[in-house]
Design an enzyme around this catalytic site. Structure first.
Site, PDB file in Angstrom:
ATOM      1  N   ASP A  57       0.871  -1.177   0.000  1.00  0.00           N
ATOM      2  CA  ASP A  57       0.000   0.000   0.000  1.00  0.00           C
ATOM      3  C   ASP A  57       0.908   1.227   0.000  1.00  0.00           C
ATOM      4  O   ASP A  57       1.818   1.315   0.833  1.00  0.00           O
ATOM      5  CB  ASP A  57      -0.885  -0.025   1.247  1.00  0.00           C
ATOM      6  CG  ASP A  57      -1.957   1.060   1.250  1.00  0.00           C
ATOM      7  OD1 ASP A  57      -1.672   2.189   0.807  1.00  0.00           O
ATOM      8  OD2 ASP A  57      -3.073   0.775   1.726  1.00  0.00           O
ATOM      9  N   VAL A  58       0.677   2.169  -0.910  1.00  0.00           N
ATOM     10  CA  VAL A  58       1.564   3.333  -0.989  1.00  0.00           C
ATOM     11  C   VAL A  58       1.508   4.212   0.243  1.00  0.00           C
ATOM     12  O   VAL A  58       2.384   5.049   0.456  1.00  0.00           O
ATOM     13  CB  VAL A  58       1.268   4.186  -2.249  1.00  0.00           C
ATOM     14  CG1 VAL A  58       1.567   3.401  -3.524  1.00  0.00           C
ATOM     15  CG2 VAL A  58      -0.165   4.715  -2.246  1.00  0.00           C
ATOM     16  N   ASN A  83       1.100   4.911 -10.586  1.00  0.00           N
ATOM     17  CA  ASN A  83      -0.270   4.953 -11.091  1.00  0.00           C
ATOM     18  C   ASN A  83      -1.318   4.783  -9.995  1.00  0.00           C
ATOM     19  O   ASN A  83      -2.514   4.876 -10.271  1.00  0.00           O
ATOM     20  CB  ASN A  83      -0.454   3.851 -12.150  1.00  0.00           C
ATOM     21  CG  ASN A  83      -1.881   3.754 -12.654  1.00  0.00           C
ATOM     22  OD1 ASN A  83      -2.413   4.697 -13.229  1.00  0.00           O
ATOM     23  ND2 ASN A  83      -2.517   2.620 -12.400  1.00  0.00           N
ATOM     24  N   TYR A 147     -10.154  15.187  -5.454  1.00  0.00           N
ATOM     25  CA  TYR A 147      -9.414  14.504  -6.521  1.00  0.00           C
ATOM     26  C   TYR A 147      -8.631  15.512  -7.361  1.00  0.00           C
ATOM     27  O   TYR A 147      -7.437  15.326  -7.641  1.00  0.00           O
ATOM     28  CB  TYR A 147     -10.386  13.728  -7.402  1.00  0.00           C
ATOM     29  CG  TYR A 147      -9.730  12.983  -8.535  1.00  0.00           C
ATOM     30  CD1 TYR A 147      -8.997  11.827  -8.294  1.00  0.00           C
ATOM     31  CD2 TYR A 147      -9.866  13.428  -9.850  1.00  0.00           C
ATOM     32  CE1 TYR A 147      -8.404  11.138  -9.340  1.00  0.00           C
ATOM     33  CE2 TYR A 147      -9.278  12.741 -10.891  1.00  0.00           C
ATOM     34  CZ  TYR A 147      -8.549  11.594 -10.637  1.00  0.00           C
ATOM     35  OH  TYR A 147      -7.952  10.920 -11.675  1.00  0.00           O
ATOM     36  N   LYS A 151      -4.537  15.883  -7.868  1.00  0.00           N
ATOM     37  CA  LYS A 151      -3.861  15.769  -9.160  1.00  0.00           C
ATOM     38  C   LYS A 151      -3.096  17.048  -9.514  1.00  0.00           C
ATOM     39  O   LYS A 151      -2.047  16.994 -10.172  1.00  0.00           O
ATOM     40  CB  LYS A 151      -4.875  15.423 -10.248  1.00  0.00           C
ATOM     41  CG  LYS A 151      -5.429  14.006 -10.141  1.00  0.00           C
ATOM     42  CD  LYS A 151      -4.334  12.957 -10.194  1.00  0.00           C
ATOM     43  CE  LYS A 151      -4.889  11.542 -10.173  1.00  0.00           C
ATOM     44  NZ  LYS A 151      -3.837  10.508 -10.265  1.00  0.00           N
TER      45      LYS A 151
END
Length: 276
Positions: A57-58, A83, A147, A151
């Protein structure tokens, strides 16, 4: 020429398509997923010796660093594809702060931590990084604030990493897809339903029409968005290129978003303002 690539967030969508394209072109691939079922499905899909599936898990920096170190110790690492990402839809003015933190932790902090974990191997082996961003990082509309913010922050972080690492022989590429058919839409819709209940009837009344419109759009995108293979082809091109480009838009909608982002602020705000 075959090389070894680590693809993070490979369970579905763009990540899974990137694994497919890399293997088809003869590369060695290590694919990371979080869920044991996703790992088993990926191994069944590619019954061969050039794919290794790992789990982390990042947001678990220590665990991720350990696994990435093991991957790098197995041989030269030519590229890392960052990603991993999640999405949710809710009015930012009412979004629970813990939910905002969760999105930023996965989509920004986790991606930077991944680059940090892989950097010793990338510098040693002359490798590169490909980060998967989004058109939302350029043009942010209502209900997708968390979100879009993640980004946009990821785009800025990628630009900084590119400036810092280019003199050290590690190119960093940002790929910004437009709307892509992916299970991320279904996962976002499920998370959105939970948020609607959590935020209560007053917020649901004020933003219900926007939520309904977004849910319908998300369902359409999951089925009729651009194929993830289109993005995967661009990612693999930048992995294989002798001189990778710093930033790639993928899809007409991504190019349109980039153009709209250059409009005067008041014009852009009128175009993006909530209609309900």
């Amino acid at each position: 020429m075959s090389s070894h690539v680590l693809v993070v967030g490979a369970s579905s969508g763009i990540g899974a398509a990137t694994v497919d394209v890399l293997l088809a072109r003869g590369h060695q691939v290590t694919a990371s997923v979080r869920d044991p079922a996703d790992a088993a499905a990926l191994e069944r899909r590619h019954d061969g010796g050039r794919l290794r599936v790992v789990r982390f898990d990042v947001t678990d920096t220590e665990g991720m660093t350990e696994v990435v170190g093991d991957v790098a110790a197995a041989g030269p690492l030519h590229a890392v594809v960052a990603n991993a990402g999640i999405a949710t839809a809710a009015p930012l003015a009412h979004l629970p702060v813990d939910e905002l933190r969760r999105v930023l932790e996965v989509n920004v902090v986790g991606q930077v931590a991944l680059v940090q974990a892989a950097l010793p191997a990338l510098r040693r082996d002359g490798g590169r990084v490909v980060v998967v961003g989004s058109l939302a990082g350029r043009l942010a509309g209502p209900m997708l604030g968390a979100y879009a913010a993640s980004k946009a922050a990821l785009a800025a972080a990628t630009q900084v990493l590119r400036a810092e690492l280019a003199p050290r022989g590690v190119p960093v590429v940002l790929v910004e897809p437009g709307v892509t058919a992916s299970p991320i839409w279904h996962r976002a819709l499920a998370a959105t339903a939970d948020l609607r209940d959590r935020l209560g009837p007053e917020v649901a009344r004020d933003y219900g029409a926007l939520w309904d419109d977004l849910a319908a759009e998300g369902a359409r995108n999951a089925e009729s968005g651009a194929p993830p293979e289109r993005v995967a082809d661009v990612i693999v091109h930048e992995i294989e290129a002798a001189r990778p480009r710093p930033r790639r838009l993928v899809g007409r909608d991504a190019h349109l978003a980039a153009a709209l982002a250059t409009l005067p602020g008041r014009v852009r705000d009128r175009l993006l303002a909530a209609r309900h």
